[in-house]
Design a protein around this motif. Sequence first.
Motif, PDB file in Angstrom:
ATOM      1  N   VAL A 182      43.620  34.307  35.457  1.00 54.90           N
ATOM      2  CA  VAL A 182      42.964  35.312  36.313  1.00 54.90           C
ATOM      3  C   VAL A 182      43.665  35.384  37.662  1.00 54.90           C
ATOM      4  O   VAL A 182      43.792  36.464  38.257  1.00 54.90           O
ATOM      5  N   HIS A 183      44.150  34.234  38.141  1.00 52.88           N
ATOM      6  CA  HIS A 183      44.940  34.269  39.382  1.00 52.88           C
ATOM      7  C   HIS A 183      46.175  35.123  39.191  1.00 52.88           C
ATOM      8  O   HIS A 183      46.565  35.894  40.093  1.00 52.88           O
ATOM      9  N   LEU A 232      45.230  38.730  39.470  1.00 50.44           N
ATOM     10  CA  LEU A 232      44.960  39.162  40.842  1.00 50.44           C
ATOM     11  C   LEU A 232      46.247  39.285  41.642  1.00 50.44           C
ATOM     12  O   LEU A 232      46.412  40.201  42.457  1.00 50.44           O
ATOM     13  N   ALA A 261      47.769  42.488  40.774  1.00 48.82           N
ATOM     14  CA  ALA A 261      47.142  43.581  41.517  1.00 48.82           C
ATOM     15  C   ALA A 261      47.702  43.657  42.924  1.00 48.82           C
ATOM     16  O   ALA A 261      47.917  44.748  43.464  1.00 48.82           O
ATOM     17  N   ALA A 279      44.381  47.149  36.940  1.00 49.42           N
ATOM     18  CA  ALA A 279      44.135  45.733  37.258  1.00 49.42           C
ATOM     19  C   ALA A 279      42.807  45.286  36.671  1.00 49.42           C
ATOM     20  O   ALA A 279      42.675  44.189  36.118  1.00 49.42           O
ATOM     21  N   ILE A 280      41.797  46.171  36.774  1.00 55.39           N
ATOM     22  CA  ILE A 280      40.498  45.821  36.208  1.00 55.39           C
ATOM     23  C   ILE A 280      40.597  45.719  34.696  1.00 55.39           C
ATOM     24  O   ILE A 280      39.982  44.845  34.074  1.00 55.39           O
ATOM     25  N   VAL A 307      42.024  42.348  33.895  1.00 55.73           N
ATOM     26  CA  VAL A 307      41.099  41.211  34.011  1.00 55.73           C
ATOM     27  C   VAL A 307      40.032  41.262  32.926  1.00 55.73           C
ATOM     28  O   VAL A 307      39.630  40.232  32.391  1.00 55.73           O
ATOM     29  N   LEU A 332      37.783  45.569  42.453  1.00 58.70           N
ATOM     30  CA  LEU A 332      38.391  44.295  42.103  1.00 58.70           C
ATOM     31  C   LEU A 332      37.702  43.166  42.853  1.00 58.70           C
ATOM     32  O   LEU A 332      37.566  42.053  42.326  1.00 58.70           O
ATOM     33  N   PHE A 347      34.728  41.952  40.982  1.00 58.00           N
ATOM     34  CA  PHE A 347      35.095  41.049  39.902  1.00 58.00           C
ATOM     35  C   PHE A 347      35.449  39.681  40.443  1.00 58.00           C
ATOM     36  O   PHE A 347      35.070  38.655  39.875  1.00 58.00           O
TER      37      PHE A 347
END
Lengths: 196, 173, 396
Positions: free
Chosen positions: B28-29, B32, B35, B66-67, B70, C143, C146
């Motif tokens: 997940v990092h 992000l 993004a 990006a969403i 994730v 974002l 989230f």
Amino acid sequence: MNGAGIIKGMIETARNFAGSYHDSKRLTTVQYPEEKLAPVENARTIPFLVYDGGDAMPGLRCTACMICEKECPPQCIYIVKDQVKKPDFVGKMQMQPKVFDIDISVCMSCGICVEVCPFDAIKMDQVFELSTNDRFGGLLLNKTQLAKPNEYFNKLHKTEASEIDARRIEEKQKAEAAAAAKAAAPKPPAAPGGAK
Amino acid sequence: MLNEIAFLLLASLTLAGAVAAMMLRNLVHCALCAAGAFAGLAALYLQLNAEFAGFAQLLVYVGAVAILIVFTILLTRGAEIQPGGTTASPSWWMGVPVGALVAACLVGSIMSSPSLLRLPSQNVQAPVKSIGEQLMTQYIMPLEAIGLLLTAALLGAVVIAMREPPKSEPAAR
Amino acid sequence: MSGLDQIFVGIGHGLAGWAPASVRPLVAAVLEIAGIMAVFGSCFALTTIVERKVLGRMQNRYGPNRVGPCGLLQPLADGIKMLTKEDIVPFSADKTVHFLAPLALTVPVWLAFAVLPFGRNMSAIELNSGILFFFAIGSASELAVFMAGWSSQNKYSLVGAMRAIAQMISYEVPLVLSTVPVLMLAGSLSLNDIVAAQGTYTFGGLARWNVFTPWGLAGLLLFLIAATAESNRSPFDLPEGESEIIAGFLTEYSGFKYALFFLGEYLGLFALTGLAVTLFLGGWHAPFQWLEWAPSWLWFGIKFGALIFLFIWVRATLPRLRLDQLLNFSWRFLTPLSLINLLVAAAWYWTGAWKSAAAPPVRWLLCAALIALPYHWLGQALRGASPPPRKYNYAE
């Protein structure tokens, strides 16, 4: 039509909003502690002892018959009879309590002590601001703290108090009439020659 | 002068985000940081006065792609990858010549391109109006093709998400 | 008149004039930023107390009225409480992401205020594609939701964050689509041009605001519904409904970070309200020509306040929507309606060439019918889509 319910709801809330500025039915808050709701006549919280006249201890109606102590379900009443007797409202000598304690943290406001008292001496009070910061004795009320005048009783429970007062006046009159009749009754004729 | 400093800053941020997206252990990092790299790219577009491209990059990449990434990581089992392991595979030494080859191709083609010899044009304006006009006249075919592709993708997603066995209902009686 | 209207611009120019010429743009920018932060920060504080009092009055009770006169110092008390609360971070939380999530929410929202025209010559930046900037910045805050939900390592936070993102993405489509007719008919993406296009006056001195056209009215309603959903406000506040999921993705946040989330949500609401005023309600123009003497920023403020009151009113009235009802409403009702609104706007544009005297009411009724009929049919379709009547296996 779609959305008609939403419009009706919004009209109602708008009415609430506008009405709350001038109509007391649309703003029903009672801002305690500045404003208080008047309690209804039969509201009850803890018991109190009624006394007649101006002085608490001689005027106390309680005769220490111990019925309320026996009947109290959580057994929160503690009575110790006094050796000294005092006259009641018709003049007859009655016993009186030396110690009359009620633990109001235990009292459950059932009112059974009031129902069984034969002398109308203990009645239900309506005070609820009873909190104290004394953990040990603050919620144990003694005879002096529990005694409140008959005028207070009249203010709280008007119908019951006036009915009791009327009854007591009648009884007092009957007792006085009986005493006067006894005093004015013809003396027994002097026995000629001694008792028969 | 200020332009160069801004460019260097934005480019290093973008590159750092991209490298972090590759090298971090927690998936997940990585998403992000990716993004963040998209946002850096949008800033670079804006620095080149391509307003539409920059804002569309933000809207589409950071706001949607990006969403999507994730969500994909969470709905599959990517998040359960043990974070203690190293990200380098045991046969990393085989990737070095491949990477060098790809880098040589890219660098060679960029350095020999005639675009490097052109002077940067002054005051390039790409207002949205002209982009719209071009899309509706000269590039209408690619626009329609992309629309068709997106419709097909949407229908496919709906079909995949809709596949619930209808035979469970009579079995409940 | 002109002096009062341009008073803030004049103050800004005056203060920036004292700076040396090389840093003057920087000083001007800092002044604009400070002005926006001061105004909308105090607007946030005022809105929290006004909302609570108005909600209270609509629910037949007083709002907070103890702290200051009429409770007006309540935001101060709330601020002190939020700032002095202990900042609890769960032991297994992802510390970097947990820390960055409130920032990632609040910073893009502050940016969105830069393009709104608050009065004549009073927008901080004049961009050619102002609306695109606004929506691009707005989508960056999803974002952050989230990040907040995932970094708490709490399955309820994660579920809340997923639901919040699903809601925000679903309602972005009607939000953006409902503004497209405005862009079509104004011919520009720049917010200043859109406001200028609503500045002419027609019969009786009534302004040509977009809301007085059928597509403008429908567009405003669609935009407001989508804006309520985008800022997670009742009746769309499932992500943070207190009785549903404690606080959703905000569960593990306390103290200042929670205050930042709160601030970010309200600022998002203000930005969307400002955009609604700009696009549909004529921006800083007065409704009637003979009212043009009042300052332009005052008109903006009045319309802004009216819309905020509308949001609070809707919050007091409607119950919360369930998640499937929410998503159905967006995809099966709002999105088709906003697409049809585009057609209605096109019809309005083409019928604008009619020259007869009876043209305006006929145009209006025709375009209104064009959008009212799909509204009715889509509503029926949506209501028919509710689950079938329940079959009780054991209660017969």
